[in-house]
Design an enzyme around this catalytic site. Sequence first.
Site, mmCIF file in Angstrom:
data_model
loop_
_atom_site.group_PDB
_atom_site.id
_atom_site.type_symbol
_atom_site.label_atom_id
_atom_site.label_comp_id
_atom_site.label_asym_id
_atom_site.label_seq_id
_atom_site.Cartn_x
_atom_site.Cartn_y
_atom_site.Cartn_z
ATOM 1 N N HIS A 240 0.842 -1.205 0.000
ATOM 2 C CA HIS A 240 0.000 0.000 0.000
ATOM 3 C C HIS A 240 0.870 1.245 0.000
ATOM 4 C CE1 HIS A 240 0.765 0.883 4.270
ATOM 5 N NE2 HIS A 240 0.564 -0.422 4.516
ATOM 6 N N CYS B 296 3.358 -4.825 6.513
ATOM 7 C CA CYS B 296 3.053 -4.517 5.120
ATOM 8 C C CYS B 296 4.254 -3.933 4.389
ATOM 9 C CB CYS B 296 1.894 -3.526 5.035
ATOM 10 S SG CYS B 296 0.303 -4.259 5.470
#
Length: 539
Positions: A417, A438
């Site tokens: 992301h 992430c």
Amino acid sequence: MKKARMKRKQRRKLIWMVAGLAVLLYLGLAVYFHNHFFPKTTLNGRKAGGYTAQKVMDEITEEIHSYQLKIATRDKHTEKISGQDISLEPQWGDEITELVHAQNMFAWPVKIFQKQTLKNTTLVDYDKDKLQTQIDALDCMDADKQTAPENASVSSYDKTEGFTVVGCVMGTTIDAEKMYQAVQEAVEGLKENLSLEKAGVYEDPTVLDDDENLVKAVKKMNGYAKTKITFTVGDSKEVLDASVFGDWFRLNKKLKPVLDQECVKAYVSDLAKKYNTCYSAKTLKTSYGKTVTIPESHYGWKIDTEKEIAQITSEIKAGKTVERELNYSMTANSHGKNDYGDSYVEINLTAQHMFLYKDGKLVIDSDFVSGNVSKNNATPTGAYGVTYTEKNATLRGENYETPVTYWMPFAGNVGMHDAYWRSKFGGSIYKYAGSHGCINLPPEVAKVVFENVKKNYPVLVYELPGTESTDATDKGEAKKVVKLIDALGTITKDSKEAVQKARNAYDKLTANDKVYVTNYDKLKKAEEKLQKLQKNSKE
């Protein structure tokens, strides 16, 4: 006249004499046939004419003493049981005498010219234990010599003949209870021959060659045998036809063909072993030139076993030719050597750098920040597929709730992301100030990745020692601070401004920059000494 009367008298006398003799003969023979059978009489098929009851009984007794039962078996053998071996004896009553006395003795003039067939049940007695022993001793009763009956069945599939009826085997297995009953009845009836086939003592197959349901089953199975399924797997093909599935059929109790699901399952399992690539290690020639092995894999081909079993079963019953792909619960880009093909995201955790390839061409590459190692949030290595893509998502965790514009998860809650809050990426930031797991990307990079990937797009995450980041910016900023600290020289009360400048420069560094400040301890000592000098000056 006198002579004529004498002749008439003599004739009358002669007539009376003849009549008297006739009456005596008639009465004599009537008395005779009161105790003797008429001449043309047979009793139970034996000659009895002219015999007394006793004579008949003597004849029958003699026959009983020489009695022998011949037993004909199904396999054309003959065995014998003699009356002597079972102590066979007649049991006489008044039956024979009553048959003689029952004759109309006064009708003998007529009866002597007529055939008379009489029947009588001769009662016999015998040793039942001896009879059982004799029966048990017969060769046909030896279980080791008996052949078990076999039902008619369906043959294995033959490419020329297809399925055919396999004839039944009548066998020679004898029902012991029926055998004893049949022999007992034969002996008691003084029968000389006993056919075991006709007596029905054999255990016969329950399904004969012309069984209607069996014939229908063969016809239906030959219809199934027309099925040919060709599975296309990349450049390979797998053919499933009757030469393979012909042995998968079973007949149920109603003689209807049933496709054995365990056989279908085993076949699909073999296909899975051959063509499944999910959960198997991946090899990748990295963008750095070296080849790595990624053992943890959640990406690849995986056959949908249940769906494939159901479809194969349905197609075989349809008896048609089919060409199709296999049913998959998980898919990949290619059936080639590398199932991820030439379109994938390559993530090197060691170098903190990623590459996006599409159709073999590099679309974009960039530094990133992965999971914080110091807080046990390291990003997991492995081969994955993008779970889904979502724009304007909110990421939530135990202690955070972060909105992002581009969200592309691939390993549970771990994904790629945009990280608009970061000003720097790459280097060793992940070791001290990394993410919750992430892959944090620069917003402009995340946008490009988002526009090019889709669900199940391969993501290959690995570590490659020797490719650690040597980011020039990190080292350049740190080098400036190193120079400021080295320039402090001997600390005096006038060094305050120089020390503070060095401290401010160091504090502005990121965690990644600070790693390259090799003389930080010198700054700390300089601050301690300056603090003492200022304290002494006040006193």
